[in-house]
Design an enzyme around this catalytic site. Structure first.
Site, short mmCIF file in Angstrom:
data_model
loop_
_atom_site.label_atom_id
_atom_site.label_comp_id
_atom_site.label_asym_id
_atom_site.label_seq_id
_atom_site.Cartn_x
_atom_site.Cartn_y
_atom_site.Cartn_z
CE LYS A 76 1.80 -4.46 6.88
NZ LYS A 76 2.10 -5.81 6.40
NE ARG B 28 8.09 -2.56 6.86
CZ ARG B 28 7.13 -2.92 5.97
NH1 ARG B 28 5.90 -2.52 6.10
NH2 ARG B 28 7.42 -3.70 5.00
NE ARG C 139 0.42 -7.84 -2.57
CZ ARG C 139 1.06 -7.38 -1.51
NH1 ARG C 139 0.40 -6.88 -0.49
NH2 ARG C 139 2.37 -7.43 -1.47
NE ARG D 1 4.21 -5.01 -2.99
CZ ARG D 1 4.01 -4.83 -1.69
NH1 ARG D 1 2.86 -4.35 -1.26
NH2 ARG D 1 4.96 -5.14 -0.83
NE ARG E 182 7.60 -8.15 1.07
CZ ARG E 182 6.46 -8.35 0.40
NH1 ARG E 182 6.48 -9.04 -0.74
NH2 ARG E 182 5.33 -7.88 0.86
P1 AP5 Z 1 -2.54 -7.04 1.77
O1 AP5 Z 1 -3.66 -6.28 2.36
O2 AP5 Z 1 -1.92 -6.52 0.52
O3 AP5 Z 1 -1.41 -7.34 2.87
P2 AP5 Z 1 -0.32 -6.40 3.53
O4 AP5 Z 1 -0.27 -6.73 4.97
O5 AP5 Z 1 -0.58 -4.97 3.15
O6 AP5 Z 1 0.98 -6.96 2.84
P3 AP5 Z 1 2.21 -6.19 2.17
O7 AP5 Z 1 2.93 -7.18 1.33
O8 AP5 Z 1 1.77 -4.94 1.49
O9 AP5 Z 1 3.03 -5.83 3.42
P4 AP5 Z 1 4.50 -5.43 3.46
O10 AP5 Z 1 4.57 -4.89 4.82
O11 AP5 Z 1 5.45 -6.48 3.14
O12 AP5 Z 1 4.65 -4.40 2.23
P5 AP5 Z 1 4.76 -2.83 2.16
O13 AP5 Z 1 4.15 -2.39 0.88
O14 AP5 Z 1 4.31 -2.23 3.41
O15 AP5 Z 1 -3.07 -8.54 1.53
C1 AP5 Z 1 -2.23 -9.52 0.91
C2 AP5 Z 1 -3.09 -10.42 -0.02
O16 AP5 Z 1 -3.99 -11.20 0.77
C3 AP5 Z 1 -3.98 -9.63 -1.01
O17 AP5 Z 1 -4.03 -10.29 -2.22
C4 AP5 Z 1 -5.37 -9.62 -0.32
O18 AP5 Z 1 -6.42 -9.55 -1.26
C5 AP5 Z 1 -5.34 -10.94 0.43
N1 AP5 Z 1 -6.09 -10.90 1.69
C6 AP5 Z 1 -6.12 -9.88 2.62
N2 AP5 Z 1 -6.87 -10.20 3.67
C7 AP5 Z 1 -7.33 -11.45 3.45
C8 AP5 Z 1 -8.17 -12.34 4.19
N3 AP5 Z 1 -8.67 -11.99 5.39
N4 AP5 Z 1 -8.42 -13.56 3.66
C9 AP5 Z 1 -7.91 -13.92 2.44
N5 AP5 Z 1 -7.12 -13.12 1.70
C10 AP5 Z 1 -6.83 -11.90 2.20
O19 AP5 Z 1 6.31 -2.63 2.07
C11 AP5 Z 1 7.04 -3.01 0.92
C12 AP5 Z 1 8.50 -2.64 1.06
O20 AP5 Z 1 8.62 -1.23 1.21
C13 AP5 Z 1 9.21 -3.21 2.28
O21 AP5 Z 1 9.68 -4.52 2.04
C14 AP5 Z 1 10.35 -2.19 2.45
O22 AP5 Z 1 11.34 -2.40 1.51
C15 AP5 Z 1 9.66 -0.89 2.12
N6 AP5 Z 1 9.04 -0.28 3.32
C16 AP5 Z 1 7.71 -0.05 3.53
N7 AP5 Z 1 7.50 0.51 4.72
C17 AP5 Z 1 8.72 0.65 5.30
C18 AP5 Z 1 9.16 1.15 6.55
N8 AP5 Z 1 8.31 1.63 7.46
N9 AP5 Z 1 10.51 1.11 6.81
C19 AP5 Z 1 11.38 0.65 5.90
N10 AP5 Z 1 11.02 0.15 4.71
C20 AP5 Z 1 9.71 0.15 4.41
MG MG Z 2 0.39 -3.53 1.95
#
Ligand code: AP5
Ligand code: MG
Length: 217
Positions: free
Chosen positions: A16, A91, A130, A162, A173
């Protein structure tokens, strides 16, 4: 014209953040990541950051009311007047409903929901390799390495891993995603907004498919 809002849906590690940055740049929209906003608050040691940290480190979701308030504040800023690419929000079902209400205030609605599909077994490997920059840019030691190890290509700042990317936290997660976020797939499918994207393809191909979905929306 009404502002444009695109919601990227997908499990942790689906790509994402990677795609949101690329799509936002192409469409000249702002990238709004609730995870990045919480991490920024954490770095700046705000009250919100301290509250969010308790949930994030365990892989739990931050409470809806806090999250929705933060998003409303962010989307109300002038740089979002053309809209935004949403990454990690909504989400939960409650967040999705609150988001619909909020966009009504902006005389708009969700335009399209690209759902980036990646099987669970790939996610843990993606997240354990990552490397993140403070700006939210995302690298992978194998799949998307920076030119110089542990250094951001754009601003030269050091990269970091992270806290919540440890395999046991990642697995939790994914469970939380399946329980609380996956129901949004049907929520948006029923509104005709969902487009499934194969997230196992190379990064550039995923971007192309998402751009196509936006164009056809
Ligand atoms: P990346 O692009 O970083 O993936 P992502 O989908 O953004 O994964 P996240 O871990 O950031 O998602 P998340 O939803 O768990 O975390 P968030 O920060 O939103 O890609 C991942 C890896 O793969 C990278 O190394 C990349 O280079 C590689 N990659 C990408 N595409 C690829 C491809 N096509 N092929 C190969 N490799 C690839 O949330 C974190 C925390 O914040 C949550 O757990 C929660 O506690 C809180 N939070 C955030 N939003 C909310 C909300 N709306 N409500 C409540 N709590 C929230
Ligand atoms: Mg992300």
């Amino acid at each position: 014209m009404a502002p444009t809002y695109i919601v990227l849906l997908g499990p942790p590690g689906a790509g994402k953040g990677t795609q949101a940055k690329r799509i936002a740049q192409k469409l000249e929209l702002v990238h709004v990541s609730t995870g990045d906003l919480f991490r920024e608050n954490l770095k700046n040691e705000t009250e919100l950051g301290q509250l969010a940290q308790q949930y994030m480190n365990k892989g739990e979701l931050v409470p809806d009311d806090v999250t929705v308030r933060m998003v409303e504040e962010r989307l109300s800023r002038p740089d979002c007047k053309e809209g935004a690419v949403m990454d990690g929000f909504p989400r939960t079902a409650a967040q999705a409903k609150a988001f619909d209400e909020l966009l009504k205030k902006f005389d708009s609605a969700v335009k399209v929901v690209p759902y980036i599909k990646v099987p669970d077994e790939v996610l843990v490997e993606r997240l354990s390799g990552r490397w993140m920059s403070q700006s939210g840019r995302v690298y992978h030691e194998k799949y998307n390495p920076p030119t110089v190890k542990w250094i951001d290509d754009i601003d030269g700042s050091p990269l970091y891993q992270r806290e919540d990317d440890k395999p046991e936290t990642v697995r939790h997660r994914i469970d939380v995603y399946n329980e609380q976020t996956a129901p949004l797939i049907d929520y948006y499918r029923n509104q005709g907004l969902l487009v499934e994207i194969d997230g196992t393809q190379p990064i550039e191909d995923v971007t192309e498919d998402i751009m196509q979905a936006v164009k056809e929306a």
